[in-house]
Design a protein around this motif. Structure first.
Motif, PDB file in Angstrom:
ATOM      1  N   ARG A   1       5.383  -1.472  -1.279  1.00 19.89           N
ATOM      2  CA  ARG A   1       5.457  -0.012  -1.429  1.00 19.89           C
ATOM      3  C   ARG A   1       5.184   0.409  -2.868  1.00 19.89           C
ATOM      4  N   ASP A   2       5.640  -0.402  -3.825  1.00 18.41           N
ATOM      5  CA  ASP A   2       5.332  -0.125  -5.228  1.00 18.41           C
ATOM      6  C   ASP A   2       3.828  -0.192  -5.459  1.00 18.41           C
ATOM      7  N   ALA A   3       3.168  -1.161  -4.822  1.00 10.06           N
ATOM      8  CA  ALA A   3       1.708  -1.284  -4.951  1.00 10.06           C
ATOM      9  C   ALA A   3       1.000  -0.057  -4.389  1.00 10.06           C
ATOM     10  N   ILE A   4       1.460   0.427  -3.260  1.00  8.52           N
ATOM     11  CA  ILE A   4       0.849   1.628  -2.676  1.00  8.52           C
ATOM     12  C   ILE A   4       1.008   2.811  -3.615  1.00  8.52           C
ATOM     13  N   GLU A   5       2.196   2.952  -4.185  1.00  6.46           N
ATOM     14  CA  GLU A   5       2.428   4.048  -5.140  1.00  6.46           C
ATOM     15  C   GLU A   5       1.518   3.913  -6.362  1.00  6.46           C
ATOM     16  N   LEU A   6       1.386   2.693  -6.873  1.00  4.65           N
ATOM     17  CA  LEU A   6       0.556   2.488  -8.065  1.00  4.65           C
ATOM     18  C   LEU A   6      -0.918   2.731  -7.769  1.00  4.65           C
ATOM     19  N   PHE A   7      -1.462   2.065  -6.751  1.00  4.52           N
ATOM     20  CA  PHE A   7      -2.902   2.107  -6.502  1.00  4.52           C
ATOM     21  C   PHE A   7      -3.384   3.414  -5.883  1.00  4.52           C
ATOM     22  N   THR A   8      -2.466   4.263  -5.409  1.00  5.06           N
ATOM     23  CA  THR A   8      -2.869   5.568  -4.875  1.00  5.06           C
ATOM     24  C   THR A   8      -2.354   6.720  -5.734  1.00  5.06           C
ATOM     25  N   GLY A   9      -1.609   6.411  -6.779  1.00  7.36           N
ATOM     26  CA  GLY A   9      -0.977   7.451  -7.592  1.00  7.36           C
ATOM     27  C   GLY A   9      -1.736   7.786  -8.860  1.00  7.36           C
ATOM     28  N   PRO A  10      -1.102   8.594  -9.717  1.00  7.73           N
ATOM     29  CA  PRO A  10      -1.756   9.075 -10.938  1.00  7.73           C
ATOM     30  C   PRO A  10      -2.034   7.982 -11.978  1.00  7.73           C
ATOM     31  N   MET A  11      -1.376   6.828 -11.868  1.00  5.43           N
ATOM     32  CA  MET A  11      -1.599   5.757 -12.849  1.00  5.43           C
ATOM     33  C   MET A  11      -2.637   4.737 -12.374  1.00  5.43           C
ATOM     34  N   ALA A  12      -3.228   4.951 -11.216  1.00  2.00           N
ATOM     35  CA  ALA A  12      -4.203   3.992 -10.677  1.00  2.00           C
ATOM     36  C   ALA A  12      -5.369   3.750 -11.635  1.00  2.00           C
ATOM     37  N   ASP A  13      -5.807   4.788 -12.317  1.00  2.00           N
ATOM     38  CA  ASP A  13      -6.925   4.637 -13.250  1.00  2.00           C
ATOM     39  C   ASP A  13      -6.508   3.995 -14.569  1.00  2.00           C
ATOM     40  N   ARG A  14      -5.231   3.702 -14.704  1.00  2.00           N
ATOM     41  CA  ARG A  14      -4.736   3.058 -15.920  1.00  2.00           C
ATOM     42  C   ARG A  14      -4.382   1.593 -15.697  1.00  2.00           C
ATOM     43  N   VAL A  15      -4.768   1.038 -14.561  1.00  2.00           N
ATOM     44  CA  VAL A  15      -4.565  -0.387 -14.326  1.00  2.00           C
ATOM     45  C   VAL A  15      -5.651  -1.121 -15.099  1.00  2.00           C
TER      46      VAL A  15
ATOM     47  N   PHE B   1       5.685  -9.662 -22.210  1.00  2.00           N
ATOM     48  CA  PHE B   1       4.635  -8.980 -21.454  1.00  2.00           C
ATOM     49  C   PHE B   1       5.276  -7.940 -20.564  1.00  2.00           C
ATOM     50  N   ASP B   2       4.818  -6.701 -20.678  1.00  2.00           N
ATOM     51  CA  ASP B   2       5.295  -5.628 -19.804  1.00  2.00           C
ATOM     52  C   ASP B   2       4.137  -5.179 -18.932  1.00  2.00           C
ATOM     53  N   PRO B   3       4.142  -5.566 -17.644  1.00  5.61           N
ATOM     54  CA  PRO B   3       3.054  -5.173 -16.761  1.00  5.61           C
ATOM     55  C   PRO B   3       3.119  -3.704 -16.337  1.00  5.61           C
ATOM     56  N   GLY B   4       4.267  -3.052 -16.505  1.00  8.81           N
ATOM     57  CA  GLY B   4       4.374  -1.628 -16.212  1.00  8.81           C
ATOM     58  C   GLY B   4       4.627  -1.258 -14.770  1.00  8.81           C
ATOM     59  N   ALA B   5       4.617  -2.215 -13.854  1.00  3.80           N
ATOM     60  CA  ALA B   5       4.868  -1.932 -12.435  1.00  3.80           C
ATOM     61  C   ALA B   5       5.402  -3.191 -11.769  1.00  3.80           C
ATOM     62  N   LEU B   6       6.287  -3.009 -10.828  1.00  2.83           N
ATOM     63  CA  LEU B   6       6.878  -4.132 -10.098  1.00  2.83           C
ATOM     64  C   LEU B   6       5.817  -4.994  -9.424  1.00  2.83           C
ATOM     65  N   CYS B   7       4.856  -4.357  -8.774  1.00  5.00           N
ATOM     66  CA  CYS B   7       3.838  -5.127  -8.045  1.00  5.00           C
ATOM     67  C   CYS B   7       2.990  -5.976  -8.986  1.00  5.00           C
ATOM     68  N   LEU B   8       2.737  -5.505 -10.199  1.00  8.58           N
ATOM     69  CA  LEU B   8       1.973  -6.287 -11.164  1.00  8.58           C
ATOM     70  C   LEU B   8       2.844  -7.374 -11.792  1.00  8.58           C
ATOM     71  N   GLU B   9       4.129  -7.109 -11.884  1.00  5.39           N
ATOM     72  CA  GLU B   9       5.078  -8.114 -12.350  1.00  5.39           C
ATOM     73  C   GLU B   9       5.103  -9.298 -11.375  1.00  5.39           C
ATOM     74  N   PHE B  10       4.952  -9.010 -10.099  1.00  2.40           N
ATOM     75  CA  PHE B  10       4.958 -10.058  -9.076  1.00  2.40           C
ATOM     76  C   PHE B  10       3.765 -10.995  -9.229  1.00  2.40           C
ATOM     77  N   LEU B  11       2.647 -10.502  -9.743  1.00  7.22           N
ATOM     78  CA  LEU B  11       1.459 -11.343  -9.928  1.00  7.22           C
ATOM     79  C   LEU B  11       1.720 -12.517 -10.860  1.00  7.22           C
ATOM     80  N   VAL B  12       2.611 -12.338 -11.813  1.00  3.15           N
ATOM     81  CA  VAL B  12       2.889 -13.368 -12.808  1.00  3.15           C
ATOM     82  C   VAL B  12       3.562 -14.595 -12.166  1.00  3.15           C
ATOM     83  N   SER B  13       3.990 -14.472 -10.911  1.00  2.00           N
ATOM     84  CA  SER B  13       4.652 -15.597 -10.239  1.00  2.00           C
ATOM     85  C   SER B  13       3.667 -16.661  -9.760  1.00  2.00           C
ATOM     86  N   GLY B  14       2.372 -16.447  -9.933  1.00  2.00           N
ATOM     87  CA  GLY B  14       1.381 -17.456  -9.555  1.00  2.00           C
ATOM     88  C   GLY B  14       0.315 -16.907  -8.639  1.00  2.00           C
TER      89      GLY B  14
END
Length: 190
Positions: A133-147, A15-28
């Protein structure tokens, strides 16, 4: 970076979540995610940082930092769920991410071979700040609509769709994508 996940049905998959912050979700997490919990003690956060895309080998973590990591993860589940379902994010989740991001993150360093690494030893607090900080970059950046959330039955994995056409539907083709194909084939056969 792909993770190897080991669900309870015994069939491991990549599984490749594509972002560190989403990778962290897999921890539970809490609620329905509680039975996937892997962060039971401070050393578990250090282990996660080692196998994550951070690749940290030396992390000193305290119980307080572990508690902050879990609070951040809960907020990230909320933000990601709100994003994939088109809802306005809850202010409490936004505040939790901003609070976690306000502390010093990991310090990047360049190795002798020209690769990027992190100054060691690191702290659990730095790991938490870097994830926030990775979450801020993801959810406010150009890939936010691709989550996206996996379209598989009973699969809540969340990922960034980095495919060129923006049409990724599954957490993994070898798991949920394949299960969908099998169901579709059986449906046509009957």
């Amino acid at each position: 970076m792909s993770l190897t996940l080991h669900p309870r049905d015994g069939v491991s998959f990549r599984f490749d979540p594509g972002a560190l912050c989403l990778e962290f979700l897999v921890s539970g997490g809490v609620g329905v995610y509680a039975h996937y919990e892997t962060l039971h003690e401070p050393a578990d956060l250090a282990r996660w940082a080692a196998v994550s895309r951070l690749g940290l080998k030396e992390v000193d973590t305290t119980a307080g930092e572990l508690a902050r990591a879990k609070a951040l993860r809960t907020a990230l589940w909320g933000l990601a769920g709100d994003r994939v379902h088109g809802r306005t994010p809850r202010q409490a989740d936004v505040d939790a991410v901003n609070r976690a991001a306000s502390t010093p993150p990991l310090t990047p360093v360049m190795t002798a071979d020209g690769d990027r690494s992190w100054a060691a030893p690191a702290t659990g607090g730095q790991v938490v700040a870097t994830v926030a900080r990775d979450a801020i970059e993801l959810f406010t950046g150009p890939m936010a609509d691709r989550v996206r959330e996996c379209a598989g039955n009973n699969c809540a994995l969340i990922f960034v769709d980095t495919s060129r056409p923006g049409s990724r539907r599954w957490c993994s083709m070898e798991r949920c994508g394949n299960r969908h194909k099998v169901r579709a084939h059986r449906s046509r056969e009957s």
